[in-house]
Design an enzyme around this catalytic site. Structure first.
Site, PDB file in Angstrom:
ATOM      1  N   GLU A 120      26.758 -16.242 -24.560  1.00  0.00           N
ATOM      2  CA  GLU A 120      26.952 -17.653 -24.209  1.00  0.00           C
ATOM      3  C   GLU A 120      25.695 -18.219 -23.543  1.00  0.00           C
ATOM      4  OE1 GLU A 120      31.630 -18.267 -23.803  1.00  0.00           O
ATOM      5  OE2 GLU A 120      30.767 -17.457 -21.972  1.00  0.00           O
ATOM      6  N   CYS A 133      20.847 -22.603 -19.077  1.00  0.00           N
ATOM      7  CA  CYS A 133      21.118 -21.290 -18.480  1.00  0.00           C
ATOM      8  C   CYS A 133      21.179 -20.272 -19.623  1.00  0.00           C
ATOM      9  CB  CYS A 133      22.428 -21.358 -17.700  1.00  0.00           C
ATOM     10  SG  CYS A 133      22.866 -19.798 -16.931  1.00  0.00           S
ATOM     11  N   CYS A 140      26.726  -6.553 -19.486  1.00  0.00           N
ATOM     12  CA  CYS A 140      25.869  -6.219 -18.336  1.00  0.00           C
ATOM     13  C   CYS A 140      26.200  -4.808 -17.878  1.00  0.00           C
ATOM     14  CB  CYS A 140      26.123  -7.219 -17.193  1.00  0.00           C
ATOM     15  SG  CYS A 140      24.911  -7.096 -15.861  1.00  0.00           S
ATOM     16  N   CYS A 144      29.057  -6.595 -10.737  1.00  0.00           N
ATOM     17  CA  CYS A 144      29.250  -7.444  -9.555  1.00  0.00           C
ATOM     18  C   CYS A 144      30.698  -7.929  -9.583  1.00  0.00           C
ATOM     19  CB  CYS A 144      28.273  -8.613  -9.569  1.00  0.00           C
ATOM     20  SG  CYS A 144      26.548  -8.058  -9.694  1.00  0.00           S
ATOM     21  N   CYS A 147      31.944 -11.481 -10.695  1.00  0.00           N
ATOM     22  CA  CYS A 147      31.334 -12.049 -11.901  1.00  0.00           C
ATOM     23  C   CYS A 147      32.086 -11.613 -13.152  1.00  0.00           C
ATOM     24  CB  CYS A 147      29.872 -11.592 -11.975  1.00  0.00           C
ATOM     25  SG  CYS A 147      29.074 -11.983 -13.540  1.00  0.00           S
ATOM     26  N   CYS A 380      29.047 -21.008 -13.118  1.00  0.00           N
ATOM     27  CA  CYS A 380      28.354 -19.823 -12.657  1.00  0.00           C
ATOM     28  C   CYS A 380      29.319 -18.640 -12.503  1.00  0.00           C
ATOM     29  CB  CYS A 380      27.759 -20.186 -11.300  1.00  0.00           C
ATOM     30  SG  CYS A 380      26.505 -19.104 -10.794  1.00  0.00           S
TER      31      CYS A 380
HETATM   32  S1  SF4 Z   1      26.092 -11.298 -11.527  1.00  0.00           S
HETATM   33 FE1  SF4 Z   1      27.163 -10.697 -13.440  1.00  0.00          FE
HETATM   34  S2  SF4 Z   1      25.631 -10.878 -15.079  1.00  0.00           S
HETATM   35 FE2  SF4 Z   1      24.512 -10.914 -13.112  1.00  0.00          FE
HETATM   36  S3  SF4 Z   1      23.959  -8.751 -12.727  1.00  0.00           S
HETATM   37 FE3  SF4 Z   1      25.936  -9.042 -11.701  1.00  0.00          FE
HETATM   38  S4  SF4 Z   1      27.496  -8.446 -13.248  1.00  0.00           S
HETATM   39 FE4  SF4 Z   1      25.540  -8.745 -14.346  1.00  0.00          FE
END
Ligand code: SF4
Length: 400
Positions: A120, A133, A140, A144, A147, A380
């Site tokens: 995306e 963005c 990933c 996190c 996220c 975000c």
């Molecule tokens: S915020 Fe989300 S996309 Fe960014 S490094 Fe952490 S898990 Fe990965």
């Protein structure tokens, strides 16, 4: 509002035959070398590379036939050997606030038999600027906990051409190339003569510093004055804190830096941003203090997501100010954007205001980021695609 896109109206690159290498994402010397390999006279290769660069990045041409200052025979030779890859648009959604999100699809450049991957990309327009963005990875490796992308396992890194493809395709859709037409579908585009895309942030899916070489190549091409020509001050790379790559980012790429900080104590940051276990706050902040070119005119942005009763107390705000002492910094407070399955809540407006007040009084600019595109899951921390990592046996069967 969600626009369902009529794909027949979308300009698509015509030369997408699998197997032909793409010239998008190569440096000029790399293009020249490929041209020589394809039989173009060595004495002409540099000049041809410069012409191609202009057609691809300034004029947004996706077909060699449109390159009118190159002889027909040479155009045919280029078309036989190369393509000018861009992603396919799977969907395009426009939020009620004018934010736009694309789901882009890519075939694997090495092996077209592998299933395509999807990522995306989000366009956030304001009065006087338009920010794109951009994603760096499909999924990933980091997890996190606030996220949504972090719940999608890494499928693969994007190539430099695929990273640039997001910028090129967005410019195409927003009418940013010469002769282009602004979309007339309820989405916003900044007014006046300015470009639709004035800023790029590497804050989409993935950790850009875990795909350093491709991100570096893409950003150096995006900032090249003879091409897309985005000022390096208008490009921001955001990292969760891959400490060893922070110094090279400043020295070799020279773009602005943002840090996904989100906590001021190691025990909490270990939980919110688990890479902290490898590179704790002390090491991260030392790398920030040594960031090449750091000055009041070139500050680091620290992103801080506001999570109710987790990281939003007065004591957290005071500790944030103490930690950032002597670092030219901006602090971006981000109201948490919920996604399906999350256990976090967003802090109340009053709490965010109080937090911002403490940080402001210490002399830091701390704008509270207005959530954009929440209704289309473009805000975000909300990005994710359905692409899943293949098991090794599945992959081997397709690449055999
Ligand atoms: S915020 Fe989300 S996309 Fe960014 S490094 Fe952490 S898990 Fe990965």
């Amino acid at each position: 509002m969600t626009i369902s896109l009529d794909l027949s109206t979308v300009p698509m690159p015509r030369s997408t035959a699998p197997g032909k290498p793409s010239l998008v994402g190569l440096s000029k010397p790399e293009i020249a070398a490929r041209l020589v390999e394809a039989g173009i006279a060595e004495r002409d290769a540099k000049m041809r590379a410069t012409q191609l660069w202009n057609w691809i990045y300034v004029n947004g041409v996706t077909d060699f036939d449109g390159m009118t200052n190159i002889q027909k025979g040479v155009r045919a030779q280029l078309g036989e050997n190369f393509q000018l890859d861009r992603p396919e648009i799977v969907s395009e959604q426009v939020s009620s606030d004018g934010t736009r999100k694309w789901l882009f699809r890519y075939r694997d450049p090495q092996n077209p038999r592998l299933p395509p991957v999807e990522i995306e990309t989000v366009y956030i327009p304001e009065e006087d600027r338009g920010t794109l963005c951009v994603s760096s990875q499909v999924g990933c490796t980091l997890t996190c906990s606030f996220c949504h992308t972090g719940t999608q396992r890494l499928v693969r890194n994007l190539t430099a051409g695929e990273i640039l493809g997001q910028i090129l395709m967005a410019r195409e859709r927003l009418g940013d190339f010469p002769g282009g037409v602004r979309p007339d579908d309820g989405g916003l585009v900044p007014g006046g003569e300015s470009r639709a895309i004035t800023n790029v942030v590497m804050m989409g899916m993935g950790e850009p510093l875990y795909n350093y070489d491709n991100v570096k190549q893409a950003l150096l091409i995006a900032s090249d004055e003879a091409g897309i020509s985005l000022s390096k001050r208008r490009i921001t790379l955001s990292t969760s804190g891959v400490v060893p790559q922070i110094e090279p980012t400043g020295r070799e790429i020279g773009v602005m830096l943002a840090i996904s900080l989100h906590a001021v104590r190691n025990d909490l940051r270990d939980m919110l941003v688990p890479i902290n276990k490898k590179y704790p706050l002390e090491e991260l902040l030392a790398a920030c203090r040594n960031f090449p070119g750091l000055s009041n005119a070139r500050r680091i942005t620290f992103e801080y997501v506001m999570l109710k009763d987790i990281n939003d107390s007065d004591a957290d705000a005071k500790e944030l100010v103490r930690l950032l002492a002597n670092i030219p910094a901006k602090i971006n407070l981000i109201p948490f954007n919920p996604w399906p399955g999350t256990n976090y809540d967003c802090s109340s407006s009053a709490r965010i205001e109080r937090f911002a007040d403490i940080v402001n009084r210490a002399g830091y600019a701390s704008p509270v980021r207005t959530p954009r595109g929440r209704d289309i899951f473009a805000a975000c921390g909300q990005l994710k695609s359905e692409t899943e990592r293949l098991r090794k046996t599945e992959r081997d069967a397709l690449t055999a």
